[in-house]
Write an enzyme that holds these catalytic residues in place. Structure first.
Site: not given
Length: 367
Positions: A41, A331, A334
């Protein structure tokens, strides 16, 4: 608490000046014909939008600084590889799973990264579908087989040799496997060194496959200090301003193993250059010296809920922080676009403490 980095010798003011005052974008002809991205991600460009997964970022406020357009990137804006592509003079590689990623659109590169993906096929499986490293390699071969039909054999061989491959794996093998003993048995079966060595062994097979496919410029990012991300600070109940030291310590064998692996692969792979991206060093330096990089908040997420805004990650239509350029973390897991920009510059322009044995800019000249 300061993150300890072995052999850390740095004249901070000089290094920051070098990293932050380089040109934004390389203009004119691209430095490499293509960039292929495999990972998780941290670099997903929207592949999970097309998978049955709960690990998605296809809603606002993700993408708030991309004209308020959520693309599936786990950031407020661009990712590390998007910004690296800019420095190379390339467009951001499109997501493999996007039905429009076909034909000539793939010739400047493709992004295969998938949120929750790991080196191990099982890592992240509790999130649902994802492209593991194994599947991403299959997807890469699918693209290359199609590209072979678009050029003559000599041009195809040169195209592969000059293209850059970027791999960003390992975080989910820890966060969404080894550090989740209630779901995965790996921490019962392996001590930290044995688990890291098992990851390295599996990774090695795929990295050697890249060479057999004809690819010659391969950048392998290490794992950052996971004990410092807002989520683990929150669930690990770290004291204010401190990271979870125990988590960071278990990453040493993996990162050191990757660096050693790069030396081994370069010795046994004529005409190729494998590079280790020292993510742990780069992020650790920023977290230890945030003001030097323009950050005022490095222990909390810009968007999230609970302790450190990291207990629950950024929710749909949640209002994020306003001063996003002052936050390192977007977040619970990340970085922000600002942080990604610094990390991309360190990979591109940095010293061997950031990218070993060459930086990405130097890789582009390797033949």
């Amino acid at each position: 608490m300061r993150i300890y980095i072995k052999g850390y010798v740095l004249i901070l003011a000089v290094m920051v000046s070098v990293i932050l005052h380089q040109p934004e974008v390389v203009t004119g002809q691209a430095r490499v014909p293509a960039m292929f991205v495999l990972g998780d991600s941290l670099v997903d460009a929207g592949n999970n939008n097309f998978l049955q997964s709960i690990a998605r970022a296809n809603y606002l406020p993700y993408g708030i600084d991309l004209n308020s357009r959520p693309t599936g990137r786990f950031s407020n804006g661009l990712t590390f590889v998007d910004l690296l592509a800019q420095l190379l003079g390339l467009p951001p590689p499109p997501a493999f799973a996007d039905p429009t990623t076909t034909g000539n659109k793939t010739l400047q590169g493709v992004n295969y990264a998938s949120a929750a993906a790991g080196i191990l096929d099982e890592s992240g499986q509790h999130y649902g579908a994802r492209f593991s490293l194994t599947q991403q390699m299959v997807n890469l071969e699918t693209t290359l087989n199609r590209s072979r039909t678009l050029m003559n054999p000599k041009a195809y061989k040169d195209y592969l040799a000059r293209s850059l491959v970027v791999l960003v794996f390992g975080s989910n093998d820890y966060i969404n496997n080894y550090l989740m003993p209630n779901i995965y048995a790996s921490s019962y079966r392996y001590g930290p060194p044995d688990f890291a060595n098992m990851l390295i062994n599996q990774y090695t097979r795929e990295l050697m496959t890249l060479y057999s496919l004809g690819l010659r410029k391969i950048f392998i990012a290490g794992v950052g200090p996971l004990g410092c991300i807002p989520n683990l600070r929150a669930i690990g109940l770290a004291p204010p301003g401190r990271c979870i030291d125990g988590v960071n310590k278990i990453l040493g064998t993996f990162n050191q193993g990757l660096r050693s692996l790069v030396d081994q692969l370069n010795k046994r792979s004529p005409g190729a250059i494998y590079v280790y991206g020292n993510t742990y060093n780069a992020i650790g330096d920023i977290l230890n010296n945030p003001a030097a990089y323009g950050f005022s908040v490095v222990d909390k997420a810009c968007c999230g809920l609970g302790r450190n805004q990291g207990l629950i990650t950024c929710m749909p239509l949640q209002t994020p922080c306003v001063n996003r350029t002052q936050y390192f973390f977007w977040d619970a897991f990340h970085p922000t676009q600002t942080a990604n920009s610094i990390l991309a510059r360190r990979a591109f322009y940095g010293s061997p403490s950031d990218a070993y044995p060459l930086n990405v800019q130097q890789m582009t000249f390797f033949r």
